[in-house]
Design a protein around this motif. Structure first.
Motif, short mmCIF file in Angstrom:
data_model
loop_
_atom_site.label_atom_id
_atom_site.label_comp_id
_atom_site.label_asym_id
_atom_site.label_seq_id
_atom_site.Cartn_x
_atom_site.Cartn_y
_atom_site.Cartn_z
N UNK A 89 0.83 -1.21 0.00
CA UNK A 89 0.00 0.00 0.00
C UNK A 89 0.86 1.25 0.00
N UNK A 90 1.96 1.23 0.72
CA UNK A 90 2.85 2.39 0.82
C UNK A 90 3.46 2.75 -0.54
N UNK A 91 3.55 1.79 -1.44
CA UNK A 91 4.15 2.03 -2.76
C UNK A 91 3.15 2.59 -3.77
N UNK A 92 1.87 2.60 -3.42
CA UNK A 92 0.87 3.13 -4.34
C UNK A 92 1.04 4.64 -4.49
N UNK A 93 0.91 5.15 -5.71
CA UNK A 93 1.11 6.59 -5.94
C UNK A 93 -0.15 7.42 -5.69
N UNK A 94 -0.98 6.97 -4.78
CA UNK A 94 -2.23 7.68 -4.52
C UNK A 94 -2.61 7.50 -3.05
N UNK A 95 -3.51 8.35 -2.57
CA UNK A 95 -4.00 8.15 -1.20
C UNK A 95 -4.78 6.84 -1.10
N UNK A 96 -4.73 6.23 0.06
CA UNK A 96 -5.40 4.96 0.30
C UNK A 96 -6.36 5.14 1.47
N UNK A 156 1.99 5.87 5.54
CA UNK A 156 1.78 7.32 5.57
C UNK A 156 0.76 7.81 4.55
N UNK A 157 0.63 7.09 3.43
CA UNK A 157 -0.31 7.51 2.38
C UNK A 157 -1.72 6.97 2.62
N UNK A 206 -16.24 6.68 1.74
CA UNK A 206 -15.66 6.63 0.40
C UNK A 206 -15.89 7.95 -0.32
N UNK A 207 -17.10 8.47 -0.25
CA UNK A 207 -17.39 9.77 -0.90
C UNK A 207 -16.53 10.88 -0.31
N UNK A 208 -16.38 10.90 1.01
CA UNK A 208 -15.55 11.91 1.64
C UNK A 208 -14.10 11.81 1.15
N UNK A 209 -13.63 10.59 1.00
CA UNK A 209 -12.26 10.37 0.53
C UNK A 209 -12.09 10.83 -0.92
N UNK A 210 -13.04 10.48 -1.76
CA UNK A 210 -12.96 10.85 -3.18
C UNK A 210 -13.05 12.36 -3.34
N UNK A 211 -13.86 13.01 -2.53
CA UNK A 211 -14.07 14.46 -2.65
C UNK A 211 -13.08 15.30 -1.84
N UNK A 212 -12.17 14.64 -1.15
CA UNK A 212 -11.20 15.40 -0.33
C UNK A 212 -10.28 16.22 -1.22
N UNK A 213 -9.90 17.40 -0.75
CA UNK A 213 -8.96 18.21 -1.55
C UNK A 213 -7.65 17.49 -1.76
N UNK A 214 -7.05 17.75 -2.92
CA UNK A 214 -5.75 17.17 -3.21
C UNK A 214 -5.88 15.98 -4.02
#
Length: 75
Positions: free
Chosen positions: A13-20, A41-42, A67-75
């Motif tokens: 998971x840490x190697x993924x280039x996106x938030x998890x 950390x990600x 899930x919606x909150x995560x998808x709509x989070x800034x960044x």
């Protein structure tokens, strides 16, 4: 099995280039809630109260909102 969880995917998971987003039921009797030191950390760990191993079915509205909150989070 009775010897506990034998796999950990934190390194992958840490190697993924996106938030998890990790979603866990606080009553999960199959896979215990990870310790904070095991969460990369990600990743954001969301613990759903009163849910077991299948929070997506047990508390679908809460999981969907997380899930919606995560998808709509800034960044």
């Amino acid at each position: 099995d009775d010897n506990g969880q034998r796999q950990a995917i934190g390194d992958k998971l840490a190697k993924l280039p996106c938030p998890v987003l990790l979603i866990w039921g606080d009553q999960d009797q199959v896979v215990p809630v990870p310790q904070p030191s095991d969460v990369p950390d990600n990743a954001t760990l969301t613990i759903i109260p009163h849910a077991g191993h299948m929070p997506q079915m047990e508390t679908a509205s809460t999981v969907n909102q997380a899930i919606l909150d995560n998808v709509n989070a800034p960044g």
